[in-house]
Write a protein that holds these residues in place. Structure first.
Motif, PDB file in Angstrom:
ATOM      1  N   LEU A   1      -0.781  -4.064  38.914  1.00 23.47           N
ATOM      2  CA  LEU A   1      -1.519  -4.286  39.799  1.00 23.47           C
ATOM      3  C   LEU A   1      -2.847  -3.910  39.915  1.00 23.47           C
ATOM      4  O   LEU A   1      -3.979  -4.128  39.772  1.00 23.47           O
ATOM      5  CB  LEU A   1      -0.834  -4.455  41.263  1.00 23.47           C
ATOM      6  CG  LEU A   1      -1.384  -5.308  42.418  1.00 23.47           C
ATOM      7  CD1 LEU A   1      -1.493  -6.752  42.222  1.00 23.47           C
ATOM      8  CD2 LEU A   1      -1.216  -4.749  43.760  1.00 23.47           C
ATOM      9  N   PHE A   2      -2.795  -2.386  39.993  1.00 25.26           N
ATOM     10  CA  PHE A   2      -3.912  -1.612  39.771  1.00 25.26           C
ATOM     11  C   PHE A   2      -4.876  -1.694  38.607  1.00 25.26           C
ATOM     12  O   PHE A   2      -6.013  -2.090  38.837  1.00 25.26           O
ATOM     13  CB  PHE A   2      -3.650  -0.057  39.872  1.00 25.26           C
ATOM     14  CG  PHE A   2      -4.770   0.788  39.445  1.00 25.26           C
ATOM     15  CD1 PHE A   2      -5.203   1.266  40.718  1.00 25.26           C
ATOM     16  CD2 PHE A   2      -5.088   1.436  38.373  1.00 25.26           C
ATOM     17  CE1 PHE A   2      -6.317   2.334  40.420  1.00 25.26           C
ATOM     18  CE2 PHE A   2      -6.031   2.305  38.185  1.00 25.26           C
ATOM     19  CZ  PHE A   2      -6.702   2.961  39.163  1.00 25.26           C
ATOM     20  N   ASN A   3      -4.247  -1.900  37.640  1.00 24.34           N
ATOM     21  CA  ASN A   3      -5.049  -2.301  36.337  1.00 24.34           C
ATOM     22  C   ASN A   3      -5.839  -3.613  36.285  1.00 24.34           C
ATOM     23  O   ASN A   3      -6.839  -3.780  36.021  1.00 24.34           O
ATOM     24  CB  ASN A   3      -4.272  -2.227  35.012  1.00 24.34           C
ATOM     25  CG  ASN A   3      -3.912  -0.901  34.561  1.00 24.34           C
ATOM     26  OD1 ASN A   3      -4.621  -0.008  34.948  1.00 24.34           O
ATOM     27  ND2 ASN A   3      -2.646  -0.562  33.927  1.00 24.34           N
ATOM     28  N   ARG A   4      -4.969  -4.570  37.063  1.00 23.38           N
ATOM     29  CA  ARG A   4      -5.676  -5.830  37.107  1.00 23.38           C
ATOM     30  C   ARG A   4      -6.577  -5.836  38.258  1.00 23.38           C
ATOM     31  O   ARG A   4      -7.732  -6.586  37.971  1.00 23.38           O
ATOM     32  CB  ARG A   4      -4.561  -7.006  37.575  1.00 23.38           C
ATOM     33  CG  ARG A   4      -5.145  -8.205  38.006  1.00 23.38           C
ATOM     34  CD  ARG A   4      -4.206  -9.317  38.202  1.00 23.38           C
ATOM     35  NE  ARG A   4      -3.328  -9.696  36.811  1.00 23.38           N
ATOM     36  CZ  ARG A   4      -4.174 -10.355  35.878  1.00 23.38           C
ATOM     37  NH1 ARG A   4      -5.176 -11.010  35.939  1.00 23.38           N
ATOM     38  NH2 ARG A   4      -3.530 -10.733  34.644  1.00 23.38           N
ATOM     39  N   ILE A   5      -6.545  -5.190  39.224  1.00 26.42           N
ATOM     40  CA  ILE A   5      -7.803  -4.989  40.201  1.00 26.42           C
ATOM     41  C   ILE A   5      -8.914  -4.233  39.740  1.00 26.42           C
ATOM     42  O   ILE A   5      -9.964  -4.527  39.864  1.00 26.42           O
ATOM     43  CB  ILE A   5      -7.272  -4.309  41.605  1.00 26.42           C
ATOM     44  CG1 ILE A   5      -6.027  -5.231  42.128  1.00 26.42           C
ATOM     45  CG2 ILE A   5      -8.375  -4.020  42.608  1.00 26.42           C
ATOM     46  CD1 ILE A   5      -5.244  -4.597  43.453  1.00 26.42           C
ATOM     47  N   VAL A   6      -8.788  -3.054  38.910  1.00 23.65           N
ATOM     48  CA  VAL A   6     -10.167  -2.331  38.362  1.00 23.65           C
ATOM     49  C   VAL A   6     -10.523  -2.833  37.196  1.00 23.65           C
ATOM     50  O   VAL A   6     -11.511  -2.314  36.930  1.00 23.65           O
ATOM     51  CB  VAL A   6      -9.791  -0.881  38.613  1.00 23.65           C
ATOM     52  CG1 VAL A   6      -8.926  -0.463  40.065  1.00 23.65           C
ATOM     53  CG2 VAL A   6      -8.745  -0.442  37.431  1.00 23.65           C
ATOM     54  N   ARG A   7      -9.809  -3.509  36.466  1.00 19.82           N
ATOM     55  CA  ARG A   7     -10.021  -3.951  35.127  1.00 19.82           C
ATOM     56  C   ARG A   7     -10.581  -2.811  34.491  1.00 19.82           C
ATOM     57  O   ARG A   7      -9.986  -1.864  34.290  1.00 19.82           O
ATOM     58  CB  ARG A   7     -10.982  -5.203  35.384  1.00 19.82           C
ATOM     59  CG  ARG A   7     -10.386  -6.030  36.148  1.00 19.82           C
ATOM     60  CD  ARG A   7     -10.914  -7.641  35.560  1.00 19.82           C
ATOM     61  NE  ARG A   7     -10.175  -8.534  36.267  1.00 19.82           N
ATOM     62  CZ  ARG A   7     -10.963  -9.409  37.324  1.00 19.82           C
ATOM     63  NH1 ARG A   7     -12.009  -9.459  37.398  1.00 19.82           N
ATOM     64  NH2 ARG A   7     -10.020 -10.385  37.622  1.00 19.82           N
ATOM     65  N   ALA A   8     -11.835  -3.127  33.656  1.00 17.51           N
ATOM     66  CA  ALA A   8     -12.174  -1.958  32.799  1.00 17.51           C
ATOM     67  C   ALA A   8     -12.794  -0.752  33.382  1.00 17.51           C
ATOM     68  O   ALA A   8     -13.307   0.319  32.925  1.00 17.51           O
ATOM     69  CB  ALA A   8     -13.386  -2.649  31.759  1.00 17.51           C
ATOM     70  N   HIS A   9     -13.013  -0.598  34.809  1.00 19.98           N
ATOM     71  CA  HIS A   9     -13.354   0.448  35.348  1.00 19.98           C
ATOM     72  C   HIS A   9     -12.812   1.747  35.070  1.00 19.98           C
ATOM     73  O   HIS A   9     -11.842   1.825  34.802  1.00 19.98           O
ATOM     74  CB  HIS A   9     -13.407   0.418  37.014  1.00 19.98           C
ATOM     75  CG  HIS A   9     -14.427  -0.503  37.456  1.00 19.98           C
ATOM     76  ND1 HIS A   9     -15.884  -0.259  37.334  1.00 19.98           N
ATOM     77  CD2 HIS A   9     -14.430  -1.704  37.711  1.00 19.98           C
ATOM     78  CE1 HIS A   9     -16.460  -1.172  37.955  1.00 19.98           C
ATOM     79  NE2 HIS A   9     -15.684  -2.363  38.150  1.00 19.98           N
TER      80      HIS A   9
END
Ligand code: GDP
Ligand code: GDP
Length: 483
Positions: free
Chosen positions: A28-36
């Motif tokens: 979920l974290f990766n989806r929310i922050v994407r490439a940041h």
């Protein structure tokens, strides 16, 4: 005007993701922050590493924390897991402005969920309960069982597929305090004034942009309350980030104390170059050194500002001595430019512009492959690599594989056997040859085989070697992109 208590809006609001192991927090974290870009907080006392990254939804920026971290092992003992989840949830309540509690829609309601829900609801923070792994059409029963934990609204989501994310994120944004505007990422190199309380950050900020005698010109329309202040320095656009946090310091002392570490790490994820402010009358303290270390680890450029230079005793007011002493104590920082300034008198600030330029150039340096290989060859000739087991380590070629910060990959016959001291030696040669300063230049060692993909195809007769190669498990690159 009457005194007005304002919400804590220094820096970005913080959204923390909590939940049991394996519920899908990191996905979920990766989806929310994407490439940041993310950064890890491994501060002692934190139960598990916490990963931070800036994120935004619908133009609302915030800082996202994955409390599950990614290096720590999950304990085998269920009681230990429960303790860990509890500690995590408490830490999140402490740091966050809004909490996403992730529940596992595959596994169903777990006994520990009741406790977590109770704990989170007792806080006065907004908590959103997301039932994850609802990959297909919502099956009511799968979601509804979680109401038994005493939750009044559930958000069914699939972190892997993105289902339900809009509803969840809209609720997150609605729950966050209103924040002042953040400059877009492409507005210029991002600079952050960082340092311990009282070293003179806000005085410097005022000296740089806030008073009439300014060195840099704020953009028209820049408000004092903006989180980030777009500025021009000698005509070049830059963004001073987290300026609101510095300006409001006095009003949010307590909150800042509490959020200090989280916010500082958040700032690191958003910045390009850290203007690390030291109190020259103290020299570099352990706390200063720790923050510089974090900035280097995060791959940020650094300019050291020895502030309050005016207040240093006349007889020890010698920049060369100050430098020598500092770099003797911290050899790892010897490559960082240092400027001697006074926010009080304004002295030395012109030197800052040149130092920023120099670090900026290093941060985005382009190192041509032929030039890199010349440096590699001369390094190997000057100082032969060791020969573990009588077989000399061979270095095949080097190529730049990253920028901002710069990264060089060196292909070697046996990368695993290259001693760290030799890698350090190579780093020093590249740093010297390309005049890199104030920036951590990273050298990665790779097996020659991994580099062969880009080289001419292997001759057909070498089928045995090829079979060995393709059956070998890939060690690097197989990990989820958690940072
Ligand atoms: P964490 O320990 O809470 O950070 O969980 P992870 O993000 O590492 O996910 C644990 C496992 O659940 C991994 O195998 C993920 O691929 C899987 N997972 C995460 N989100 C979803 C989802 O939305 N649907 C499905 N089917 N699996 C998921
Ligand atoms: P911050 O907490 O890092 O933002 O620090 P401040 O800007 O609030 O400064 C803390 C104290 O140091 C204030 O009393 C300032 O007046 C003083 N100060 C800041 N810069 C200088 C400087 O260059 N010289 C001297 N003598 N004092 C300074």
């Amino acid at each position: 005007m009457a005194a007005r208590v304002e919400p804590v809006t220094n820096g970005l609001p913080v959204v923390a993701i909590v939940g049991r192991p394996n519920v899908g927090k990191s996905t979920l974290f990766n989806r929310i922050v994407r490439a940041h870009r993310a950064i890890v907080d491994d501060a002692p006392g934190v139960t598990r590493d916490r990963v931070f990254a800036p994120a935004s939804y619908d133009d609302h920026p915030f800082l996202c924390i994955d409390t599950g971290g990614f290096t720590a092992e999950t304990p085998k003992d269920p009681a230990a897991i429960e303790t860990q989840v509890r500690a995590q949830a408490l830490a999140a309540v402490e740091d966050a402005d809004c909490i996403i509690c992730v529940l596992d829609g595959h596994a169903g309601l777990a006994p520990a969920d009741h406790e977590t829900v109770r704990l989170l609801r007792r806080s006065n923070k907004p908590v959103l309960f997301a039932v994850n792994k609802i990959d297909h059409v919502v099956r009511d029963a799968q979601v509804n069982e979680f109401y038994a934990a005493g939750v009044d609204k559930l958000y069914p989501v699939s972190a892997t597929h993105g289902r339900g994310m809009d509803d969840l994120m809209e609720a997150v944004i609605a729950a966050l305090p209103v924040t002042p505007p953040v400059a877009p990422e492409d507005a210029g190199t991002r600079l952050a004034l960082m340092g311990r309380p009282n070293v003179g950050k806000s005085s410097l900020l005022n000296r740089l942009v806030g008073s009439e005698r300014t060195l840099v010109a704020p953009h028209a329309g820049t408000t004092r309350d903006a989180i980030d202040t777009p500025v021009r320095i000698n005509g070049q656009p830059y963004v001073l980030i987290d300026t609101a946090g510095i300006r409001r310091r006095s009003r949010v002392e307590n909150a800042l104390e509490r959020h200090g570490a989280v916010r500082a790490l958040g700032t690191l994820t958003r910045t390009d170059i850290v203007l690390m402010v030291l109190d020259a009358t103290d020299g570099m303290t352990d706390q200063d050194a720790r923050l510089v270390g974090k900035a280097l680890e995060a791959g940020r450029g650094i300019v050291l500002l020895a502030n309050k230079w005016d207040a240093v005793d006349k007889d020890v007011r010698d920049p060369r001595k100050f430098k020598r002493h500092l770099f003797e104590q911290h050899p790892a920082f010897a490559n960082l430019p240092i400027v001697f300034v006074s926010a009080e008198t304004g002295e030395g600030l012109e030197g800052l512009v040149g130092a920023i330029r120099q670090v900026e150039r290093s941060y985005r340096v382009a190192m041509g492959t032929p030039a890199l290989n010349r440096v590699l060859r001369s390094a190997v000739t000057a100082h032969a690599p060791p020969s573990p087991g009588g077989r000399p380590i061979r270095f095949l070629y080097a190529t730049q594989t990253g920028t901002a910060p710069p990264e060089v990959t060196v292909f070697s016959s046996v990368p695993a056997k290259v001693p760290p001291a030799y890698t350090k030696f190579l780093v020093a040669r590249f740093v010297e040859a390309f005049k890199v300063s104030g920036v951590p230049l990273r050298v990665k060692l790779r097996n020659r085989r991994e580099g062969e993909a880009a080289r001419p195809p292997i001759p057909a007769r070498d089928t045995a070697a090829r079979a060995r190669r393709s059956s070998r498990p890939r060690s690097a690159g197989g990990r989820a992109p958690r940072r």
